[in-house]
Write a protein that holds these residues in place. Structure first.
Motif, short mmCIF file in Angstrom:
data_model
loop_
_atom_site.label_atom_id
_atom_site.label_comp_id
_atom_site.label_asym_id
_atom_site.label_seq_id
_atom_site.Cartn_x
_atom_site.Cartn_y
_atom_site.Cartn_z
N LEU A 124 0.92 -1.19 0.14
CA LEU A 124 -0.16 0.00 0.05
C LEU A 124 0.99 1.47 -0.02
N THR A 125 1.76 1.12 0.70
CA THR A 125 2.76 2.37 0.79
C THR A 125 3.80 2.62 -0.45
N LEU A 126 4.20 1.61 -1.11
CA LEU A 126 4.73 1.67 -2.34
C LEU A 126 3.99 2.09 -3.31
N PHE A 127 2.69 1.69 -3.61
CA PHE A 127 1.77 2.21 -4.40
C PHE A 127 1.60 3.74 -4.35
N LEU A 128 1.42 4.28 -2.96
CA LEU A 128 1.14 5.80 -2.91
C LEU A 128 2.58 6.43 -3.37
N ALA A 129 3.94 5.89 -3.04
CA ALA A 129 5.03 6.57 -3.48
C ALA A 129 5.05 6.66 -4.92
N LYS A 130 4.77 5.66 -5.50
CA LYS A 130 4.84 5.47 -7.09
C LYS A 130 3.80 6.65 -7.49
N LEU A 131 2.60 6.54 -7.05
CA LEU A 131 1.43 7.62 -7.47
C LEU A 131 2.14 8.76 -7.40
N HIS A 132 2.74 9.19 -6.15
CA HIS A 132 3.20 10.50 -5.90
C HIS A 132 4.48 10.82 -6.67
N LYS B 40 10.20 6.37 1.65
CA LYS B 40 11.51 6.97 1.37
C LYS B 40 12.13 6.21 0.27
N LYS B 41 12.00 5.05 0.10
CA LYS B 41 12.71 4.57 -0.99
C LYS B 41 12.45 5.03 -2.28
N ILE B 42 11.35 5.96 -2.65
CA ILE B 42 10.92 6.47 -3.85
C ILE B 42 10.87 7.90 -3.50
N ASN B 43 10.30 8.54 -2.45
CA ASN B 43 10.07 9.83 -2.49
C ASN B 43 10.42 10.62 -1.07
N SER B 44 10.68 11.84 -1.01
CA SER B 44 10.87 12.47 0.32
C SER B 44 9.63 13.14 0.67
#
Length: 342
Positions: free
Chosen positions: A146-154, A283-287
């Motif tokens: 769920l978190t990685l989906f959100l990070a990729k979306l953002h 944080k793996k994808i976004n700040s």
């Protein structure tokens, strides 16, 4: 706005009825039916609050029809922007080339802009994540997904989606209505909650931060947000986790989506360690701004306890009082510490 008034101002639009004839006529008009396809059954799909959502069965397939109307489906006395289905369609257009996102959402098969109708693939046997409100644990694997989906979306390059009318509606229900005395009788939900709410509403420092966060929520940003990223929008299907209901989408601060997600894990009394897992995965994808995410989380906790959009929480008055105290601390003194005893 009733049906007659709506039709008078939207001459090309009409309301679907939950019966075979109405759906068959509509789909024939849209030229959506396959050769020799016949509708055999229609049923309400899920327990959504905002829209009329139907599952349609034919002799060849099943699919979901979703229509937005100028009111909230669960609360017909509450007006809502009828264009919200088109905003969800615009969300899909923005993520269309991102397979990481589209593979985790139902496919949008058809959009009828005149009647504010979307047709989606049927995800089949599916259950949303509302079970976590009932003393059941969400898995670490699902938290990560769920978190990685959100990070990729953002992280997706997107055109600005303002969705102004939906944001104004949501603003009222998040930042205004929960702080209005006597808007709803909270004692009917939990005896004694009215008095607790009245005391909470006297906190001027909290109200000041609420105004600042509400202003930020209404400002246009550069990040594409889901806008309602909570367990009712997360589905467990036979093909894994899927995300639905993006009609609240807008371009704004990523911390809003994160705050909503965090708030619902806290409301569901999930392990506090999951909050830090969310931070680590994201944080793996976004700040992002941890304090701002916590502040938005605090507000979401408050509005789910004191506002119209209640959750299936079987909590005592003491439990809710404690959660409101947590909301206060998250908004007023946000930091990156959150103990298991809060």
């Amino acid at each position: 706005m009733d049906k007659q008034t709506f039709h008078a101002t939207h001459s090309n639009s009409y309301f679907l009825e939950s019966n075979i004839r109405s759906i068959s006529d509509y789909l024939s008009q849209q030229k959506y039916l396959l050769t020799n396809e016949q509708i055999s059954n229609v049923e309400v799909a899920g327990e959504g609050n905002m829209n009329c959502t139907l599952r349609v069965f034919s002799n060849q397939r099943t699919f979901i029809i979703k229509q937005s109307r100028p009111w909230v489906e669960k609360f017909p006395n509450i007006a809502a922007p009828v264009e919200r289905a088109l905003m969800e369609g615009e969300f899909y257009q923005n993520i269309n080339n991102n397979k990481d996102l589209t593979s985790n959402m139902p496919c949008l098969l058809h959009m009828d802009k005149k009647s504010y109708i979307l047709i989606f693939e049927d995800l089949g046997n599916a259950q949303d994540f509302s079970y976590i409100y009932n003393n059941k644990l969400i898995s670490s694997e699902h938290v990560e997904q769920l978190t990685l989906f959100l990070a990729k979306l953002h992280n997706t390059k997107s055109k600005t989606i303002e969705n102004t009318d939906m944001r104004k509606l949501n603003y009222e229900h998040i930042y205004v209505i929960p702080f209005q005395n006597n808007f709803i009788n909270l004692d009917e939900i939990t005896p004694g909650l009215n008095n607790v709410a009245c005391d909470f509403r006297t906190k001027q420092d909290y109200k000041h931060q609420l105004q600042l966060l509400g202003k930020l929520y209404l400002e246009n940003g550069k990040t594409l947000l889901h806008g309602d990223y909570y367990p009712g929008s997360w589905l467990m299907t036979d093909n894994g986790v899927k995300i639905i209901d993006a009609e609240f989408c807008f371009s704004g601060p990523c911390e809003f989506d994160m705050g909503v997600m965090i708030a619902h894990l806290l409301l569901a009394k999930q392990p506090r360690s999951f909050v830090y897992k969310i931070f680590a995965h994201y944080k793996k994808i976004n700040s992002f701004d941890v304090k701002l995410a916590f502040r938005f989380a605090g507000v979401e906790i408050m509005r789910r306890l004191l506002g119209v959009a209640q959750l299936p929480l079987k909590y005592s008055l003491q439990d809710k009082h404690k959660l409101l105290e947590l909301s206060y601390r998250l908004v007023i003194t946000p930091d990156n510490t959150l103990s298991e005893t809060d």
